[in-house]
Design a protein around this motif. Structure first.
Motif, PDB file in Angstrom:
ATOM      1  N   GLY A 271       0.811  -1.206   0.000  1.00 45.66           N
ATOM      2  CA  GLY A 271       0.000   0.000   0.000  1.00 45.66           C
ATOM      3  C   GLY A 271       0.847   1.259   0.000  1.00 45.66           C
ATOM      4  O   GLY A 271       0.545   2.233  -0.699  1.00 45.66           O
ATOM      5  N   MET A 272       1.928   1.256   0.774  1.00 46.30           N
ATOM      6  CA  MET A 272       2.822   2.420   0.797  1.00 46.30           C
ATOM      7  C   MET A 272       3.494   2.606  -0.556  1.00 46.30           C
ATOM      8  O   MET A 272       3.643   3.736  -1.028  1.00 46.30           O
ATOM      9  CB  MET A 272       3.882   2.267   1.893  1.00 46.30           C
ATOM     10  CG  MET A 272       3.355   2.525   3.293  1.00 46.30           C
ATOM     11  SD  MET A 272       2.766   4.220   3.559  1.00 46.30           S
ATOM     12  CE  MET A 272       4.298   5.134   3.454  1.00 46.30           C
ATOM     13  N   ARG A 273       3.869   1.518  -1.180  1.00 39.12           N
ATOM     14  CA  ARG A 273       4.471   1.601  -2.515  1.00 39.12           C
ATOM     15  C   ARG A 273       3.477   2.225  -3.500  1.00 39.12           C
ATOM     16  O   ARG A 273       3.823   3.105  -4.280  1.00 39.12           O
ATOM     17  CB  ARG A 273       4.919   0.212  -2.977  1.00 39.12           C
ATOM     18  CG  ARG A 273       5.778   0.235  -4.218  1.00 39.12           C
ATOM     19  CD  ARG A 273       6.258  -1.159  -4.614  1.00 39.12           C
ATOM     20  NE  ARG A 273       7.324  -1.619  -3.737  1.00 39.12           N
ATOM     21  CZ  ARG A 273       7.211  -2.627  -2.850  1.00 39.12           C
ATOM     22  NH1 ARG A 273       6.096  -3.300  -2.732  1.00 39.12           N
ATOM     23  NH2 ARG A 273       8.234  -2.986  -2.119  1.00 39.12           N
ATOM     24  N   GLU A 274       2.223   1.786  -3.421  1.00 35.80           N
ATOM     25  CA  GLU A 274       1.172   2.336  -4.288  1.00 35.80           C
ATOM     26  C   GLU A 274       0.912   3.811  -3.971  1.00 35.80           C
ATOM     27  O   GLU A 274       0.752   4.627  -4.882  1.00 35.80           O
ATOM     28  CB  GLU A 274      -0.111   1.528  -4.137  1.00 35.80           C
ATOM     29  CG  GLU A 274      -0.010   0.122  -4.684  1.00 35.80           C
ATOM     30  CD  GLU A 274      -1.187  -0.755  -4.291  1.00 35.80           C
ATOM     31  OE1 GLU A 274      -2.186  -0.225  -3.737  1.00 35.80           O
ATOM     32  OE2 GLU A 274      -1.105  -1.966  -4.518  1.00 35.80           O
ATOM     33  N   PHE A 275       0.867   4.155  -2.675  1.00 32.16           N
ATOM     34  CA  PHE A 275       0.687   5.551  -2.279  1.00 32.16           C
ATOM     35  C   PHE A 275       1.816   6.418  -2.823  1.00 32.16           C
ATOM     36  O   PHE A 275       1.582   7.478  -3.403  1.00 32.16           O
ATOM     37  CB  PHE A 275       0.616   5.694  -0.754  1.00 32.16           C
ATOM     38  CG  PHE A 275       0.943   7.077  -0.281  1.00 32.16           C
ATOM     39  CD1 PHE A 275       0.043   8.116  -0.484  1.00 32.16           C
ATOM     40  CD2 PHE A 275       2.157   7.363   0.332  1.00 32.16           C
ATOM     41  CE1 PHE A 275       0.352   9.418  -0.077  1.00 32.16           C
ATOM     42  CE2 PHE A 275       2.471   8.644   0.738  1.00 32.16           C
ATOM     43  CZ  PHE A 275       1.570   9.676   0.531  1.00 32.16           C
ATOM     44  N   LEU A 276       3.035   5.967  -2.656  1.00 32.12           N
ATOM     45  CA  LEU A 276       4.188   6.760  -3.106  1.00 32.12           C
ATOM     46  C   LEU A 276       4.223   6.897  -4.620  1.00 32.12           C
ATOM     47  O   LEU A 276       4.610   7.942  -5.142  1.00 32.12           O
ATOM     48  CB  LEU A 276       5.474   6.154  -2.563  1.00 32.12           C
ATOM     49  CG  LEU A 276       5.626   6.359  -1.053  1.00 32.12           C
ATOM     50  CD1 LEU A 276       6.636   5.386  -0.478  1.00 32.12           C
ATOM     51  CD2 LEU A 276       5.983   7.791  -0.733  1.00 32.12           C
ATOM     52  N   ALA A 277       3.778   5.857  -5.329  1.00 33.44           N
ATOM     53  CA  ALA A 277       3.686   5.967  -6.788  1.00 33.44           C
ATOM     54  C   ALA A 277       2.632   7.005  -7.166  1.00 33.44           C
ATOM     55  O   ALA A 277       2.844   7.834  -8.059  1.00 33.44           O
ATOM     56  CB  ALA A 277       3.361   4.613  -7.402  1.00 33.44           C
ATOM     57  N   ALA A 278       1.494   6.994  -6.462  1.00 34.91           N
ATOM     58  CA  ALA A 278       0.438   7.974  -6.728  1.00 34.91           C
ATOM     59  C   ALA A 278       0.908   9.385  -6.364  1.00 34.91           C
ATOM     60  O   ALA A 278       0.682  10.340  -7.115  1.00 34.91           O
ATOM     61  CB  ALA A 278      -0.822   7.611  -5.949  1.00 34.91           C
ATOM     62  N   MET A 279       1.584   9.521  -5.239  1.00 35.27           N
ATOM     63  CA  MET A 279       2.107  10.829  -4.851  1.00 35.27           C
ATOM     64  C   MET A 279       3.193  11.275  -5.826  1.00 35.27           C
ATOM     65  O   MET A 279       3.259  12.437  -6.216  1.00 35.27           O
ATOM     66  CB  MET A 279       2.649  10.790  -3.430  1.00 35.27           C
ATOM     67  CG  MET A 279       3.030  12.148  -2.900  1.00 35.27           C
ATOM     68  SD  MET A 279       3.469  12.070  -1.161  1.00 35.27           S
ATOM     69  CE  MET A 279       4.052  13.723  -0.916  1.00 35.27           C
ATOM     70  N   GLY A 280       4.043  10.332  -6.232  1.00 38.67           N
ATOM     71  CA  GLY A 280       5.100  10.637  -7.192  1.00 38.67           C
ATOM     72  C   GLY A 280       4.571  11.022  -8.558  1.00 38.67           C
ATOM     73  O   GLY A 280       5.225  11.750  -9.304  1.00 38.67           O
ATOM     74  N   ALA A 281       3.373  10.552  -8.909  1.00 37.36           N
ATOM     75  CA  ALA A 281       2.751  10.974 -10.162  1.00 37.36           C
ATOM     76  C   ALA A 281       2.320  12.433 -10.098  1.00 37.36           C
ATOM     77  O   ALA A 281       2.208  13.100 -11.119  1.00 37.36           O
ATOM     78  CB  ALA A 281       1.550  10.082 -10.482  1.00 37.36           C
ATOM     79  N   SER A 282       2.105  12.934  -8.870  1.00 41.54           N
ATOM     80  CA  SER A 282       1.700  14.323  -8.680  1.00 41.54           C
ATOM     81  C   SER A 282       2.881  15.265  -8.464  1.00 41.54           C
ATOM     82  O   SER A 282       2.878  16.389  -8.948  1.00 41.54           O
ATOM     83  CB  SER A 282       0.759  14.434  -7.472  1.00 41.54           C
ATOM     84  OG  SER A 282      -0.450  13.744  -7.713  1.00 41.54           O
ATOM     85  N   TRP A 283       3.877  14.812  -7.729  1.00 40.67           N
ATOM     86  CA  TRP A 283       4.994  15.675  -7.316  1.00 40.67           C
ATOM     87  C   TRP A 283       6.323  15.091  -7.762  1.00 40.67           C
ATOM     88  O   TRP A 283       6.541  13.887  -7.659  1.00 40.67           O
ATOM     89  CB  TRP A 283       5.011  15.836  -5.794  1.00 40.67           C
ATOM     90  CG  TRP A 283       3.715  16.301  -5.222  1.00 40.67           C
ATOM     91  CD1 TRP A 283       2.793  15.546  -4.559  1.00 40.67           C
ATOM     92  CD2 TRP A 283       3.189  17.620  -5.253  1.00 40.67           C
ATOM     93  NE1 TRP A 283       1.733  16.317  -4.184  1.00 40.67           N
ATOM     94  CE2 TRP A 283       1.937  17.599  -4.599  1.00 40.67           C
ATOM     95  CE3 TRP A 283       3.650  18.831  -5.786  1.00 40.67           C
ATOM     96  CZ2 TRP A 283       1.152  18.736  -4.455  1.00 40.67           C
ATOM     97  CZ3 TRP A 283       2.856  19.962  -5.631  1.00 40.67           C
ATOM     98  CH2 TRP A 283       1.625  19.909  -4.977  1.00 40.67           C
ATOM     99  N   ASP A 284       7.260  15.942  -8.185  1.00 45.06           N
ATOM    100  CA  ASP A 284       8.593  15.448  -8.528  1.00 45.06           C
ATOM    101  C   ASP A 284       9.681  16.078  -7.681  1.00 45.06           C
ATOM    102  O   ASP A 284      10.857  15.881  -7.925  1.00 45.06           O
ATOM    103  CB  ASP A 284       8.899  15.621 -10.022  1.00 45.06           C
ATOM    104  CG  ASP A 284       9.063  17.074 -10.435  1.00 45.06           C
ATOM    105  OD1 ASP A 284       8.904  17.973  -9.598  1.00 45.06           O
ATOM    106  OD2 ASP A 284       9.351  17.299 -11.615  1.00 45.06           O
ATOM    107  N   GLY A 285       9.294  16.815  -6.663  1.00 41.51           N
ATOM    108  CA  GLY A 285      10.269  17.385  -5.751  1.00 41.51           C
ATOM    109  C   GLY A 285       9.639  17.676  -4.407  1.00 41.51           C
ATOM    110  O   GLY A 285       8.465  18.052  -4.332  1.00 41.51           O
ATOM    111  N   LEU A 286      10.396  17.475  -3.345  1.00 37.43           N
ATOM    112  CA  LEU A 286       9.947  17.729  -1.980  1.00 37.43           C
ATOM    113  C   LEU A 286      11.146  18.233  -1.187  1.00 37.43           C
ATOM    114  O   LEU A 286      12.187  17.573  -1.161  1.00 37.43           O
ATOM    115  CB  LEU A 286       9.413  16.436  -1.350  1.00 37.43           C
ATOM    116  CG  LEU A 286       9.148  16.442   0.156  1.00 37.43           C
ATOM    117  CD1 LEU A 286       8.033  17.420   0.511  1.00 37.43           C
ATOM    118  CD2 LEU A 286       8.797  15.034   0.624  1.00 37.43           C
TER     119      LEU A 286
END
Length: 138
Positions: free
Chosen positions: A56-71
């Motif tokens: 689930g965390m991997r899926e969340f991070l992929a979804a978040m990574g689809a939105s953001w490319d820098g933090l």
């Protein structure tokens, strides 16, 4: 909170930033997470909902990574009560599709067990600003 938990938390944040900028994979973050970790996100966000376990965390991070490319974290403050930590973060995110940089803050309630993160509960200062930064036709 033990020093080990703070080390775990700081390692997770560094790994998350590296993941979003595509400098590192999920494995670095996984070392900080309990197998049954839960991520709660505001339902209005593109990556909203509950995410369970490492998959689930991997899926969340992929979804978040689809939105953001820098933090980038400009400020973080930590308050702890045993196995519970409240983190104030002020920082910037860069939207992948629009290139807009969002300056924002949030609070996170993070739970630990045996030095690993078991739960994240983020509370955003302004989810509408998050959505505006991500909107392609704004």
């Amino acid at each position: 909170m033990t020093t080990d938990a703070m080390t775990t938390l700081r390692s997770f944040y560094a790994a998350e930033a590296a993941y979003l900028s595509e400098e590192a994979g999920f494995e670095r973050m996984a070392r900080c997470l309990a197998p049954d970790v839960v991520m709660h996100q505001a339902p209005s966000l593109p990556y909203g909902g509950q995410w369970h376990g490492h998959d689930g965390m991997r899926e969340f991070l992929a979804a978040m990574g689809a939105s953001w490319d820098g933090l980038w974290f400009d400020e973080q403050r930590f308050l702890n009560e045993g196995e519970q930590v409240v983190v104030y973060s002020r920082g910037r995110l860069r939207a992948r599709r629009t290139g807009r940089v969002l300056e924002t803050s949030l609070l996170q309630w993070i739970s630990f067990q045996d030095g690993l993160i078991t739960e994240f509960r983020p509370y955003y200062h302004d989810t509408s600003a998050v959505l505006a930064a991500l909107a392609e036709n704004a």
